[in-house]
Design an enzyme around this catalytic site. Structure first.
Site, short mmCIF file in Angstrom:
data_model
loop_
_atom_site.label_atom_id
_atom_site.label_comp_id
_atom_site.label_asym_id
_atom_site.label_seq_id
_atom_site.Cartn_x
_atom_site.Cartn_y
_atom_site.Cartn_z
N GLU A 83 0.85 -1.24 0.12
CA GLU A 83 -0.01 -0.09 0.11
C GLU A 83 1.14 1.59 0.01
O GLU A 83 0.53 2.42 0.67
CB GLU A 83 -0.90 0.09 1.17
CG GLU A 83 -1.92 -1.12 0.88
CD GLU A 83 -2.92 -1.10 2.24
OE1 GLU A 83 -2.93 -0.53 3.22
OE2 GLU A 83 -3.93 -2.29 2.30
N GLU A 112 -4.95 -8.16 -1.81
CA GLU A 112 -5.51 -8.21 -0.52
C GLU A 112 -6.92 -7.58 -0.68
O GLU A 112 -7.14 -6.68 -1.27
CB GLU A 112 -4.67 -7.32 0.55
CG GLU A 112 -5.12 -7.34 1.85
CD GLU A 112 -4.23 -6.59 2.81
OE1 GLU A 112 -2.91 -6.75 2.71
OE2 GLU A 112 -4.82 -5.48 3.45
#
Length: 548
Positions: A214, A331
Site C-alpha cells: 500500500e 488483498e
C-alpha cells in the site's frame, strides 16, 4: 457450432433449456430455503458459450496471513489474537486440514506492518526484536523482526500443508519519510537479499516475491513515487534472477500491492514491462469496519457494481501496455481496519465475497487473495478456535467447481440476482453461480445459451424454441446436474453457521473439513434460488466451445 469436435452425433430435440434447484430426482424432496411468506418470480440466465472472456489461475483462491500482534485494536476491539505470522499455532490440526482441503491454497504473507519487518539473517546487524506498541509510530508499532527459526517453522508447515507462498518484502528499508508523507530515496535491499539467499539455501519454495504494501498512489501511511518504485522492482527482479540462477524454477516478481490509482499504475507498469510478472491491487470498498451500513452495502447490487470500474481500468491499463504482467487482487477484506464482527465473518459476507470472485474473474483477474485466512474480523477461519467461518466454505466450493475459463453471463428477471458462469473444474461442462440478494423473492430460473453454437431456430414464428444436439449417451427427460445451495442458519444473515442443501456445515470431532455434497437434479427443472441464498449449479453435460 463445433460439430463433432464438441458434440457426438445424437438426436435433435426441442428444448427450452431449464435448470433447477431444490428437487432430487430420486426423492422429489425440496431443499430447505428461507420462506417468510416470500413470493416467487421467473428469470433467465443467458450464457454466451462461444468463447471465454477471461481466464483465471487454476489456484485462483488465495488468502493472507498478516503480521499484526495481539495488541492491534480498532474502535476499541482487539480482534487479532494469536493470528500473527510470528505467533500463530502451526500445530493446530484443524488449521492444517483447512489449508490442505484446497490442494493447493495460495497464501500471501504480508500486510501493513510488512514494510517495518527486518529479517534476522546472520548478516543483519540490528537486534531481532518483536513489534512493540507505540502510538507515535506509523501504524502504531515499532519495527519488528522475523527470526529465521520462525521462518523455518513456517516453511515446514507450508510444505506439510501444500500451500503456495507469496512473501511480501519490506519496501521502505533505507528510505526517509518527508513531512508531506512521501518516502524518498532508493530501496535498500541488503536485508531482503540476505533473506532471499537464506530461503533458497534452505530449499524453501516461494511462489512469488512481492515488493511493498500500500505504497502506491497516495499510499497508506506513506507513499513512493511510481518511477522510484519501478526502479526498485527492477532491482528485486535482478536479485531474484541472480540468486535463483542455479535453481530449476523462478518465482514471480509481484508489485505494488496497493490501491489502484490509474495514473500511478500506468507509469509503474510502463516502466516495468520486462521485470514484472504480476500487478497486485487491494480492495476495501465497503468502508471502515465500524460503519453501521455494511450489510446494506453488501446487499445493494448498485453498490457492488461500483468496483467493476477498478477491475476494468486495470485490465485496460495492462492491455494498452507492452507488459506481459497479469492482474491479481493481492488483498481484499471488504471493510478496512479489521472488518466487523458478525458481518465480515458471517454468512452475509459471502454475498460480497463470491460476487467479488465472480466480478474480478470477468475482468481477467488471475488470483484473488482474501484478507485474511485467519485474524481480524474477516478471517476465513475463526481467530480463536480455527473453526471455518461461512466464507471458508464459499471459497472452497468456488475452488472446486469454478474452472479457469470465464463465460459471459447475464440475468434477466430480477436486478438482485448476480450471475456468473465458468467452465467446470471437474468436468467438460459448466458451473453457474447465482446469488440472490432479495429478501422476499424466490427465483425460478432457466438457462439459455447463445444460438451460434449448439442451438438453432427452426422457424421464425417459433423463435422462443431452441434445438439442442444432445450427446449420444444422453437420456430423457434430461440430464442430471449437481446443485449446492448455501443459506444462513435460521435465516439469520449474521449467523456464523452456513447450511449446504439444508445441512449445517461443521468440522468433524477430529478437525476434518466436511465433505461438500450436492443434490442431484433433473436438468429439465428450473433452478430455484431462495431469498438471501446462493447456489452453485454444476452442469457436466453442457459442453461449450468456450470450454474446449
Amino acid at each position: 457450432m463445433m460439430g463433432s469436435q464438441i458434440w457426438q452425433v445424437g438426436v435433435w430435440i426441442w428444448v427450452s433449456f431449464f435448470v433447477c434447484s431444490s428437487f432430487s430426482p430420486s426423492s422429489g424432496s425440496r431443499v430447505a430455503v428461507p420462506d417468510g411468506g416470500a413470493g416467487s418470480s421467473q428469470g433467465t440466465v443467458f450464457v454466451d458459450g462461444k468463447s471465454a472472456i477471461g481466464r483465471i489461475d487454476d489456484d485462483f483462491v488465495c488468502a493472507t496471513l498478516d503480521w499484526w500482534p495481539p495488541e492491534k485494536c480498532d474502535y476499541g476491539t482487539c480482534s487479532w489474537g494469536l493470528a500473527s505470522l510470528l505467533n500463530l499455532d502451526l500445530n493446530n490440526n484443524m488449521f492444517l486440514n483447512a489449508i490442505k482441503a484446497f490442494s493447493p491454497l495460495k497464501i500471501r504473507l504480508g500486510g501493513s506492518l510488512q514494510d517495518k519487518v527486518i529479517y534476522g539473517t546472520e548478516d543483519e546487524k540490528q537486534p531481532c526484536v518483536p513489534f512493540t506498541r507505540n502510538a507515535s509510530e506509523m501504524f502504531g508499532f515499532t519495527q519488528g523482526c522475523l527470526p529465521m527459526k520462525r521462518w523455518d517453522e513456517l516453511n515446514a508447515f507450508f510444505q506439510k500443508s501444500g500451500a503456495k507462498i507469496i512473501f511480501g518484502l519490506n519496501a521502505l528499508n533505507g528510505r526517509s519519510i518527508k513531512s508531506d508523507g512521501s518516502a524518498v530515496g532508493p530501496w535498500d535491499y541488503t536485508n531482503a537479499e540476505s533473506f532471499i539467499r537464506y530461503t533458497v539455501g534452505k530449499n524453501y519454495t516461494i511462489h512469488g516475491w512481492e515488493l511493498g504494501n500500500e505504497l502506491s498512489g497516495s499510499g497508506v501511511g506513506t507513499r513512493v513515487a511510481a518511477n522510484q518504485y519501478a526502479l526498485d522492482t527492477i532491482a528485486l527482479q535482478n536479485i531474484v534472477q541472480t540468486i535463483y540462477s542455479s535453481v530449476g524454477y523462478k518465482p514471480l516478481i509481484i508489485a505494488p500491492g496497493g490501491f489502484f490509482d490509474g495514473t500511478w499504475f500506468k507509469e509503474f507498469i510502463d516502466k516495468t514491462t520486462k521485470s514484472l510478472d504480476v500487478v497486485t491491487h487491494h480492495i476495501y470498498n465497503l468502508g471502515p469496519g465500524v460503519d453501521q451500513h455494511l450489510v446494506e452495502r453488501i446487499l445493494d447490487p448498485h453498490y457492488l457494481d461500483g468496483e467493476a470500474n477498478t477491475f476494468r481500468d486495470l485490465k485496460n491499463t495492462l492491455k494498452n501496455s507492452k507488459t506481459s504482467a497479469t492482474a491479481w487482487v493481492g488483498e481484499a477484506g471488504g471493510a478496512y481496519n479489521s472488518g466487523r464482527n458478525l458481518v465480515t465473518n458471517a454468512f452475509v459476507f459471502s454475498f460480497w465475497y463470491l460476487d467479488q470472485l465472480g466480478m474480478s474473474s470477468v475482468y481477467d483477474t488471475k488470483t484473488y487473495c482474501r484478507q485474511s485466512l485467519i485474524g481480524g474480523n474477516y478471517g476465513l477461519l475463526n481467530t480463536t478456535t480455527f473453526v471455518p467461518n461461512p466464507d471458508y466454505y464459499s471459497a472452497l466450493l468456488w475452488h472446486r467447481l469454478m474452472g479457469r475459463n470465464v463465460l459471459s453471463t447475464s440475468f434477466s428477471g430480477n436486478n438482485k440476482i448476480r450471475a456468473y458462469t465458468h467452465c467446470a473444474k471437474q468436468s467438460k461442462g459448466i458451473t453457474v453461480l447465482l446469488i440472490n440478494l432479495d429478501s422476499n423473492t424466490t427465483i425460478e430460473s432457466k438457462v439459455q445459451f447463445n444460438s451460434s453454437w449448439a442451438v438453432r431456430h427452426k422457424h421464425r414464428n417459433m423463435s422462443h424454441k431452441r434445438i439442442i444436439l444432445l450427446p449420444k449417451d444422453s437420456t430423457m427427460p434430461g440430464f442430471i446436474r449437481e446443485e449446492y445451495h448455501l443459506t444462513a442458519q435460521d435465516g439469520n444473515l449474521q449467523s456464523q453457521k452456513m447450511l449446504l442443501n439444508g445441512n449445517v456445515l461443521s468440522v468433524t470431532s477430529s478437525g476434518d473439513i466436511p465433505s461438500l455434497e450436492p443434490v442431484h437434479v433433473n436438468s429439465t427443472l428450473p433452478i430455484t434460488v431462495g431469498p438471501f441464498s446462493i447456489v452453485f449449479v454444476h452442469m457436466p453435460s453442457i459442453v461449450l466451445p468456450g470450454c474446449s
